[in-house]
Write a protein that holds these residues in place. Structure first.
Motif, PDB file in Angstrom:
ATOM      1  N   LYS A  87      -0.219  84.176  72.207  1.00  0.00           N
ATOM      2  CA  LYS A  87      -0.866  83.482  73.319  1.00  0.00           C
ATOM      3  C   LYS A  87      -1.311  84.447  74.411  1.00  0.00           C
ATOM      4  O   LYS A  87      -2.421  84.338  74.944  1.00  0.00           O
ATOM      5  N   ILE A  88      -0.434  85.423  74.758  1.00  0.00           N
ATOM      6  CA  ILE A  88      -0.806  86.403  75.776  1.00  0.00           C
ATOM      7  C   ILE A  88      -1.149  87.747  75.153  1.00  0.00           C
ATOM      8  O   ILE A  88      -1.579  88.660  75.850  1.00  0.00           O
ATOM      9  N   GLY A  89      -0.942  87.872  73.827  1.00  0.00           N
ATOM     10  CA  GLY A  89      -1.341  89.072  73.113  1.00  0.00           C
ATOM     11  C   GLY A  89      -0.432  90.256  73.342  1.00  0.00           C
ATOM     12  O   GLY A  89      -0.909  91.338  73.726  1.00  0.00           O
ATOM     13  N   THR A  90       0.860  90.091  73.114  1.00  0.00           N
ATOM     14  CA  THR A  90       1.813  91.191  73.291  1.00  0.00           C
ATOM     15  C   THR A  90       2.738  91.283  72.084  1.00  0.00           C
ATOM     16  O   THR A  90       2.963  90.292  71.384  1.00  0.00           O
ATOM     17  N   VAL A  91       3.284  92.491  71.871  1.00  0.00           N
ATOM     18  CA  VAL A  91       4.265  92.751  70.823  1.00  0.00           C
ATOM     19  C   VAL A  91       5.419  93.508  71.473  1.00  0.00           C
ATOM     20  O   VAL A  91       5.203  94.478  72.224  1.00  0.00           O
ATOM     21  N   THR A  92       6.631  93.054  71.187  1.00  0.00           N
ATOM     22  CA  THR A  92       7.829  93.690  71.738  1.00  0.00           C
ATOM     23  C   THR A  92       8.622  94.313  70.603  1.00  0.00           C
ATOM     24  O   THR A  92       8.960  93.635  69.628  1.00  0.00           O
ATOM     25  N   LEU A 175      -7.489  86.124  65.680  1.00  0.00           N
ATOM     26  CA  LEU A 175      -6.927  84.913  65.086  1.00  0.00           C
ATOM     27  C   LEU A 175      -7.965  84.107  64.320  1.00  0.00           C
ATOM     28  O   LEU A 175      -7.765  82.921  64.064  1.00  0.00           O
ATOM     29  N   SER A 176      -9.048  84.742  63.964  1.00  0.00           N
ATOM     30  CA  SER A 176     -10.105  83.994  63.282  1.00  0.00           C
ATOM     31  C   SER A 176      -9.660  83.477  61.915  1.00  0.00           C
ATOM     32  O   SER A 176     -10.163  82.459  61.449  1.00  0.00           O
ATOM     33  N   ARG A 177      -8.707  84.151  61.270  1.00  0.00           N
ATOM     34  CA  ARG A 177      -8.244  83.731  59.948  1.00  0.00           C
ATOM     35  C   ARG A 177      -6.897  83.015  59.985  1.00  0.00           C
ATOM     36  O   ARG A 177      -6.284  82.799  58.942  1.00  0.00           O
ATOM     37  N   LEU A 178      -6.414  82.683  61.171  1.00  0.00           N
ATOM     38  CA  LEU A 178      -5.141  81.980  61.298  1.00  0.00           C
ATOM     39  C   LEU A 178      -5.107  80.743  60.386  1.00  0.00           C
ATOM     40  O   LEU A 178      -6.064  79.963  60.376  1.00  0.00           O
ATOM     41  N   PRO A 179      -4.054  80.538  59.584  1.00  0.00           N
ATOM     42  CA  PRO A 179      -2.767  81.228  59.517  1.00  0.00           C
ATOM     43  C   PRO A 179      -2.696  82.325  58.451  1.00  0.00           C
ATOM     44  O   PRO A 179      -1.602  82.664  58.009  1.00  0.00           O
ATOM     45  N   SER A 320      -8.787  80.075  73.970  1.00  0.00           N
ATOM     46  CA  SER A 320     -10.017  80.852  74.096  1.00  0.00           C
ATOM     47  C   SER A 320     -11.117  80.207  73.270  1.00  0.00           C
ATOM     48  O   SER A 320     -10.911  79.220  72.571  1.00  0.00           O
ATOM     49  N   SER A 321     -12.294  80.799  73.389  1.00  0.00           N
ATOM     50  CA  SER A 321     -13.446  80.294  72.635  1.00  0.00           C
ATOM     51  C   SER A 321     -13.568  80.942  71.267  1.00  0.00           C
ATOM     52  O   SER A 321     -14.578  80.768  70.587  1.00  0.00           O
ATOM     53  N   GLN A 322     -12.573  81.715  70.878  1.00  0.00           N
ATOM     54  CA  GLN A 322     -12.606  82.362  69.566  1.00  0.00           C
ATOM     55  C   GLN A 322     -12.489  81.327  68.460  1.00  0.00           C
ATOM     56  O   GLN A 322     -11.719  80.379  68.548  1.00  0.00           O
ATOM     57  N   HIS A 323     -13.289  81.501  67.419  1.00  0.00           N
ATOM     58  CA  HIS A 323     -13.216  80.603  66.274  1.00  0.00           C
ATOM     59  C   HIS A 323     -11.975  80.939  65.458  1.00  0.00           C
ATOM     60  O   HIS A 323     -11.800  82.075  65.008  1.00  0.00           O
ATOM     61  N   MET A 324     -11.125  79.964  65.292  1.00  0.00           N
ATOM     62  CA  MET A 324      -9.918  80.131  64.489  1.00  0.00           C
ATOM     63  C   MET A 324      -9.996  79.198  63.292  1.00  0.00           C
ATOM     64  O   MET A 324     -10.364  78.026  63.435  1.00  0.00           O
ATOM     65  N   TRP A 325      -9.622  79.721  62.140  1.00  0.00           N
ATOM     66  CA  TRP A 325      -9.693  78.949  60.906  1.00  0.00           C
ATOM     67  C   TRP A 325      -8.888  77.663  61.029  1.00  0.00           C
ATOM     68  O   TRP A 325      -9.375  76.581  60.690  1.00  0.00           O
ATOM     69  N   LEU A 326      -7.680  77.762  61.512  1.00  0.00           N
ATOM     70  CA  LEU A 326      -6.809  76.590  61.603  1.00  0.00           C
ATOM     71  C   LEU A 326      -7.338  75.587  62.624  1.00  0.00           C
ATOM     72  O   LEU A 326      -7.328  74.373  62.380  1.00  0.00           O
ATOM     73  N   ALA A 327      -7.808  76.080  63.771  1.00  0.00           N
ATOM     74  CA  ALA A 327      -8.345  75.178  64.790  1.00  0.00           C
ATOM     75  C   ALA A 327      -9.598  74.476  64.285  1.00  0.00           C
ATOM     76  O   ALA A 327      -9.781  73.271  64.507  1.00  0.00           O
ATOM     77  N   ASP A 328     -10.462  75.214  63.603  1.00  0.00           N
ATOM     78  CA  ASP A 328     -11.662  74.591  63.048  1.00  0.00           C
ATOM     79  C   ASP A 328     -11.312  73.589  61.954  1.00  0.00           C
ATOM     80  O   ASP A 328     -11.954  72.533  61.831  1.00  0.00           O
TER      81      ASP A 328
END
Length: 673
Positions: A87-92, A175-179, A320-328
């Motif tokens: 969501k915020i784009g971080t890795v710990t 995330l265009s190919r999510l999941p 965001s306005s990014q096209h995501m496979w799962l959202a589409d």
């Protein structure tokens, strides 16, 4: 001594001796001569003395001069993937940040050269006496030193620095190919103050040039519930190459972590439920439209559940306005179930129209006795049904304002009390009272009442003569006229629209419609004729070139106006059976039959007895499909189309989305304003 220690250890393990550790026995080391510093303190005093060693000056290059850059290698040994926040784009990550460089000023003799030790470990305050590269993580969000740091020196001046950290870095998630997405998160390391002319950075064992080389990130073979670790260059450990980039004269090395999502969670919790609820929405097409509450529930609930799944998915994903496979995919699934709800609305609209048509057929069947009486008259007089119906229509009549008064005067003259003028006025008052009571029952009653409503003046009354009892008669007549005027005022108050009627010419009188004599004589109401007139309008609209008759196809269309749906063959059989019941002979080819309006009306009133169809058409032929289609109502037509195309759209959606993954979903960039 060794045997004694072994026996003591065996005794402790067997539990036969004390549980405390045995006393420490010191063994003196063998004497060995060594040169140079004997311990760490002596080394630091001799080598790292601030008067001799300047830690603010970077180490020399490999040629023992500062003409070239200092070479630094870095690596991150991770022990745990703590968190991936898309969501915020971080890795710990939790692990050890390592650095390697060479500082010949710190060289010493090892044991091979007669020295006293082969390595020196610095920690705590001692760790700050040597030079260290000022490296930083360019995409750092947060870093926390969770453990101690250590610096290790080798005889040739090689330095190894390691510190345990909990580091959070910013990462770009496509995330265009999510999941079914894969990501690369990297620690982008660079020198803060030294350009590439003074300090070069690369991954451990890598080349000091642009591109991938060395080992930038290393760790054990790990397993995570959400992610797979990809692109490892070793089967024993997880390790990935570092990537060097040059930017504005500075070296940047990326310590890369390659991860791929395990799609099972989203498949089980989002994709498969979306397909299931699309199937539930499809089930509504088999529920009768008359069961509106049940069908509304099945139509609306999938829409609400899809909306809830949307919200739940975006709780952990960037809005965001990014096209995501799962959202589409969810959007298309939501659109499909919304189409199912829209189909329900269209079916309900068709059902309402069909209900109105049913009411018209019931109204026509309710006046069956009146229609049969009119049909008998048609047969006796040789007229058409509409000709007879027009005879029962309201008649137009015209009456002047004084017509009613003249009638009442004529009745007054016929009474026995017309001997004197005073008696005449008394008779006039009596006649007026009688007319007021009977005006609704005699032939002039409705006209007189309408005349009073349309006029704004009272009906004139003759002036009484100067006879005896004249005053009393005049008073009685005046009272009666007053009552008429009061009734006129009440009528005007009850119907303001009527009191403001169309302009009229008093000389010509008033034009009104009254019930016809035929209707009075036969007790036919105008309301009974409404449904017969509607049937005639339907007959007239559906009749083709032959204006006075309808053929089989026209008859099928006319039945649809009364919510009766037969195929062409069924209509022909019904027409043939009905005509034979009337005693007429029918041709072998019943598709050529025609009906007159009288026959059409009679058949409509008896149509319930002809609805059973024992000749069901087959779906295997085109003619059979057309016959079944013609036998269905518009609401059923909508359901049939939905039953055919909805599963096609659903499976087409699945096929398209899963094939589009291999085509590179999201590769096409949509330009944004």
């Amino acid at each position: 001594r060794v045997v004694v220690l072994a026996l003591v250890a065996r005794w402790n393990i067997a539990g036969e001796g004390p549980s405390s550790c045995p006393a420490f026995v010191s063994v003196a080391p063998r004497n060995r001569a060594c040169s140079g510093p004997q311990n760490l303190e002596e080394y630091l005093a001799a080598t790292a003395d601030p008067s001799v060693y300047k830690k603010s000056i970077r180490p020399t290059c490999g040629n023992s001069t500062h003409a070239g850059p200092t070479l630094v290698e870095v690596q991150f040994r991770f022990t745990q993937l703590n968190k991936v926040d898309e969501k915020i784009g971080t890795v710990t990550l939790n692990g050890y940040f390592r650095q390697w460089w060479k500082d010949v000023r710190l060289a010493f003799n090892g044991t091979a050269q007669g020295g006293c030790f082969d390595s020196i470990e610095l920690s705590g305050a001692q760790d700050n006496v040597v030079w260290k590269p000022d490296l930083y993580v360019d995409n750092l969000v947060d870093m926390e030193a969770t453990g101690a740091a250590m610096t290790q020196l080798s005889p040739d001046g090689s330095v190894w620095y390691s510190q345990q950290v909990l580091v959070t870095v910013k990462a770009h998630f496509d995330l265009s190919r999510l999941p079914f997405d894969q990501h690369t998160a990297s620690l982008r390391v660079a020198s803060y103050s030294q350009p590439s002319t003074n300090l070069r950075v690369t991954a451990k064992g890598g080349k000091f040039q642009k591109g991938e080389s060395g080992v930038g990130l290393v760790g054990p073979q790990m397993h995570d519930a959400v992610w797979h670790f990809k692109r490892s260059t070793s089967t024993e450990y997880y390790q990935t190459m570092g990537k060097v980039e040059w930017l504005d004269g500075w070296d940047y090395v990326g310590l890369q972590l390659h991860i791929a999502r395990k799609s099972k969670y989203y498949e089980d919790q989002v994709i498969y439920p979306a397909i299931v609820f699309a199937g539930i929405s499809y089930a509504q097409f088999y529920i009768e439209p008359t069961a509106a509450p049940a069908r509304a529930t099945v139509a609306v609930i999938p829409v609400l559940i899809m909306r809830t799944m949307f919200n739940s998915m975006y709780e952990t994903l960037p809005q965001s306005s990014q096209h995501m496979w799962l959202a589409d995919f969810l959007f298309c699934s939501n659109f499909l179930v919304a189409l199912g709800a829209l189909e329900f609305a269209i079916v309900m609209y068709c059902n309402i129209r069909q209900h109105k048509r049913v009411e018209k057929l019931k109204g026509l069947q309710a006046v069956q006795k009146t229609a049969e009486a009119l049909l008998r008259r048609c047969e006796s007089e040789g007229q058409t049904l509409m000709q007879v119906v027009r005879q029962y229509a309201p008649e137009k009549q015209r009456m002047s304002a004084l017509t009613n008064m003249r009638t009442m005067s004529m009745r007054a003259r016929e009474t026995d009390e017309f001997n004197t003028d005073g008696d005449a006025m008394s008779a006039m008052a009596t006649t007026l009272s009688e007319s007021n009571r009977l005006q609704r029952s005699n032939s002039y009653g409705p006209l007189a009442q309408a005349a009073r409503r349309w006029s704004r003046v009272a009906v004139p009354v003759p002036q009484p003569t100067t006879r005896r009892n004249a005053n009393a008669a005049q008073v009685a007549a005046t009272d009666e006229m007053g009552s008429l005027e009061s009734e006129e005022s009440m009528g005007q108050a009850e119907s303001a629209a009527v009191s403001q009627g169309p302009p009229h010419d008093p000389a010509q009188g008033y034009a009104f419609r009254v019930k016809s004599e035929h209707a009075k004589a036969n007790g036919v109401r105008e309301a009974d004729l409404l449904f017969i007139e509607y049937a005639f309008n339907v007959f007239d609209q559906c009749s083709g070139a032959i204006r006075n008759e309808i053929d089989v196809n026209d008859f099928r269309k006319a039945l649809g106006e009364f919510n009766i749906y037969f195929s062409g063959a069924h209509c022909a059989r019904v027409m043939g059976m009905f005509l034979r019941e009337l005693g007429e002979a029918t041709p072998l080819d019943e598709s050529t039959l025609t009906l007159s309006f009288s026959q059409f009306t009679m058949l409509l009133m008896q149509i319930d007895g002809y609805k059973l169809n024992n000749h069901r058409a087959s779906w295997r032929t085109f003619s059979g499909i057309k016959a079944r289609w013609d036998s269905s109502s518009p609401a059923h037509h909508v359901d049939i189309l939905a039953r055919i195309f909805f599963p096609m759209l659903t499976f087409g959606q699945l096929l398209f989305f899963y094939v589009a993954i291999d085509w590179g979903w999201g590769a096409v960039k949509i330009p944004m304003p």
